[in-house]
Structure formats: structure tokens, C-alpha cells
Design a protein around this motif. Structure first.
Motif, short mmCIF file in Angstrom:
data_model
loop_
_atom_site.label_atom_id
_atom_site.label_comp_id
_atom_site.label_asym_id
_atom_site.label_seq_id
_atom_site.Cartn_x
_atom_site.Cartn_y
_atom_site.Cartn_z
N ALA A 1 6.47 10.98 -1.60
CA ALA A 1 6.87 9.68 -2.14
C ALA A 1 8.14 9.14 -1.48
O ALA A 1 8.23 7.94 -1.18
N GLU A 2 9.13 9.99 -1.25
CA GLU A 2 10.39 9.52 -0.69
C GLU A 2 10.16 8.91 0.71
O GLU A 2 10.69 7.84 1.02
N TRP A 3 9.36 9.58 1.53
CA TRP A 3 9.08 9.09 2.88
C TRP A 3 8.27 7.79 2.82
O TRP A 3 8.58 6.83 3.53
N LEU A 4 7.24 7.76 1.99
CA LEU A 4 6.40 6.57 1.90
C LEU A 4 7.18 5.37 1.36
O LEU A 4 7.01 4.24 1.84
N ASN A 5 8.06 5.60 0.41
CA ASN A 5 8.88 4.50 -0.11
C ASN A 5 9.87 4.00 0.93
O ASN A 5 10.14 2.78 1.01
N ARG B 1 0.84 -1.21 0.00
CA ARG B 1 0.00 0.00 0.00
C ARG B 1 0.87 1.26 0.00
O ARG B 1 0.55 2.24 -0.69
N LEU B 2 1.94 1.25 0.76
CA LEU B 2 2.84 2.39 0.78
C LEU B 2 3.40 2.69 -0.62
O LEU B 2 3.43 3.85 -1.05
N ARG B 3 3.81 1.65 -1.33
CA ARG B 3 4.36 1.86 -2.67
C ARG B 3 3.29 2.33 -3.64
O ARG B 3 3.54 3.17 -4.51
N LEU C 1 -1.10 8.54 6.60
CA LEU C 1 0.10 9.28 6.21
C LEU C 1 -0.04 9.95 4.85
O LEU C 1 0.55 11.01 4.60
N ALA C 2 -0.81 9.32 3.97
CA ALA C 2 -0.96 9.85 2.62
C ALA C 2 -2.07 10.89 2.51
O ALA C 2 -2.23 11.50 1.45
#
Length: 283
Positions: free
Chosen positions: A35-39, A24-26, A252-253
Motif C-alpha cells: 500500500a505505501e508504494w502504491l499510494n 486505480r493505484l489508490r 504492480l499489484a
């Protein structure tokens, strides 16, 4: 049509929790400004999955006469702490330059306070995040191995997780066959879910007026439920709009919703251990 089987009050997490969170994060990172934090968190979730697979059975069992008047894991902290150190030292390899467990242990009280829903302020570091991630692994490992009774359970405290006593990160509104519309709070630590009726605020139990805020075009499955009595809010995640929605991750998103609700004078009422900015959590 009425339910043919009474839904379970408490639902344990599944063993693929961290795999699902990584995916889900990706997925969300592909269209997010963060994107950098979620990846990076996806890499951490992969490491959580591997660490949980390597844990031995904690030996926790549900007593036959357990009355659910206190969290199930109460009194088992020493066992969790022993497992935590090894898990943390594994997770810290996702780095960079995180302290070893003997030094990071000083961050445990703050992590537990956050997960319990205590008020916190100030910035948090990567070390704080990884400390909490290791706590998640050992508690989720124990919760996923419980065989929970079906049907109604007389929970003494519906504001906190019946397994570990932590605060919920948000609530999922189900769309499963026979369970559509049921609301379950999800633990910010062990991901256990417990049923919460939708006719009242989950923070203060007031049955009065609540307001719903969202940004339909950007986050169709996420709404903030804000209470005019306690002036707090939590987020609801609707499976009918997205069956892959994950409360800890979709929170978070969708921080733009938090900004919107904060501008209306409501305070966040649910902790997320992966938020770097300090938040006020006041239930």
C-alpha cells in the motif's frame, strides 16, 4: 455476430490516463500489502497529470503518407529530451531528495533500455522511477494528440509500440461493445495500444502451446500467458472481469503471479518502469 466496423489497429491514449492510473493505484492500495508504494505512485501519477496538462503542443503530426514501417516518433528524440528536463524537475518534487535534471539525465539511457525491453538486472532507485515517469509524460502527451486512422494498419513490427518503439507492459483483452475478446498490447512508455491476435505468443510469434497462470481469488482480471517455445511470459488483463483494470498499475499489484510463473521456469517478457527490483526482460 461479425463486427460492423473493422477495429482500429492502433489506439492512442486519452488525456485522463494519469488520472485514471492514480485512482486505480489508490483503489488497489486499499487491499494490498504494498500500500505505501502504491499510494506514493498515486501521488506521482497526480503529478504526471498536472505536468502533462502544462505541456505545450509538441507539434508532432502524422504525415499523410506515413507507412508504419518504423515508429512514428523516430527522429523526434531531441524535442522529447528538451521537454523531459522540465517535467522531471516538476515530478521530482514528490521526492524525497531526488537529483535535479542535469544530474538525473545520466539515468536516461538505462530507462530507455528498460522501456525498449532490453535485459536488465539489479535494483532500481526512486530516481530511476521518476526519470521514467517524466519520459512517460512527454511521450504520452504527444501520443494523445495524434489523430490515428481507423481500421487496419500494416505495422512492420507488432512487438514494439508503433508510436515510440517501446515494449509493451502487457495486453488488455477488451470487453467493449463490438470489441469483446480483442487483445491490445499497451506501450510501457506512451500507453498507445495496438492490436495483437490471440492465437500466438506476443513475444516470439509462435502459434504453439501457451500456458495460463493466475490467482483467481486475488487477481480475477489478471492472467500470465507463458510460452513453451521462448519460455517468456506477459500478463493479460481482462476487462470482462474488471472494467477498471490498468496494465501498468495492475501489474504492480499482482506480483504474486510473477512469483508463481517464475517458479515454473518462465522469464518475464514485459518491462514495467515502476518495478524497483531489477527484472529479466528477454523477448
Amino acid at each position: 455476430m461479425p463486427l460492423s466496423v473493422e477495429p482500429s489497429t492502433v489506439v492512442a491514449p486519452t488525456g485522463d490516463l494519469f488520472q485514471r492510473r492514480a485512482a486505480r493505484l489508490r483503489q488497489l492500495a486499499s487491499s494490498s500489502g504494498a500500500a505505501e508504494w502504491l499510494n506514493w505512485l498515486a501521488v506521482l501519477a497526480d503529478a504526471q497529470h498536472a505536468a502533462m496538462a502544462g505541456l505545450a503542443d509538441a507539434g508532432l503530426a502524422l504525415p499523410a503518407d506515413f507507412d508504419w514501417q518504423s515508429p512514428l516518433f523516430a527522429g523526434a528524440e531531441s524535442g522529447f529530451d528538451a521537454a523531459w528536463a522540465d517535467v522531471y524537475d516538476t515530478l521530482r518534487q514528490v521526492g524525497p531528495d531526488l537529483p535535479p535534471s542535469r544530474d538525473a539525465a545520466a539515468l536516461l539511457p538505462a530507462a530507455r533500455a528498460l522501456l525498449a525491453g532490453a535485459a536488465t538486472t539489479g535494483q532500481r532507485t526512486l530516481a530511476d522511477v521518476v526519470v521514467a515517469a517524466a519520459l512517460q509524460v512527454v511521450h504520452t502527451h504527444a501520443a494523445a494528440r495524434l489523430i490515428l486512422p481507423k481500421g487496419h494498419l500494416p505495422l512492420a513490427d507488432r512487438h514494439a509500440c508503433p508510436c515510440c518503439g517501446s515494449a509493451p507492459v502487457g495486453a488488455v483483452v477488451l470487453a467493449e461493445q463490438g470489441k469483446g475478446g480483442l487483445r491490445y498490447l499497451e506501450c510501457s512508455l506512451c500507453a498507445t495500444r495496438w492490436n495483437a491476435v490471440r492465437a500466438r505468443c506476443t513475444l516470439c510469434d509462435d502459434p504453439g502451446v501457451v500456458a495460463y497462470f493466475g490467482i483467481e481469488d486475488a487477481f480475477p482480471a489478471v492472467r500470465a500467458e507463458a510460452c513453451d517455445h521462448c519460455h517468456g511470459y506477459i500478463k493479460l488483463y481482462f476487462q470482462k472481469d474488471d472494467r477498471q483494470v490498468e496494465p501498468l498499475i495492475d501489474d504492480l499489484a499482482s506480483l504474486a503471479i510473477d512469483v508463481l510463473v517464475g517458479e515454473q521456469g518462465y522469464a518475464r517478457g514485459a518491462p514495467n518502469p515502476f518495478l524497483l527490483a531489477g527484472e529479466a526482460v528477454d523477448g
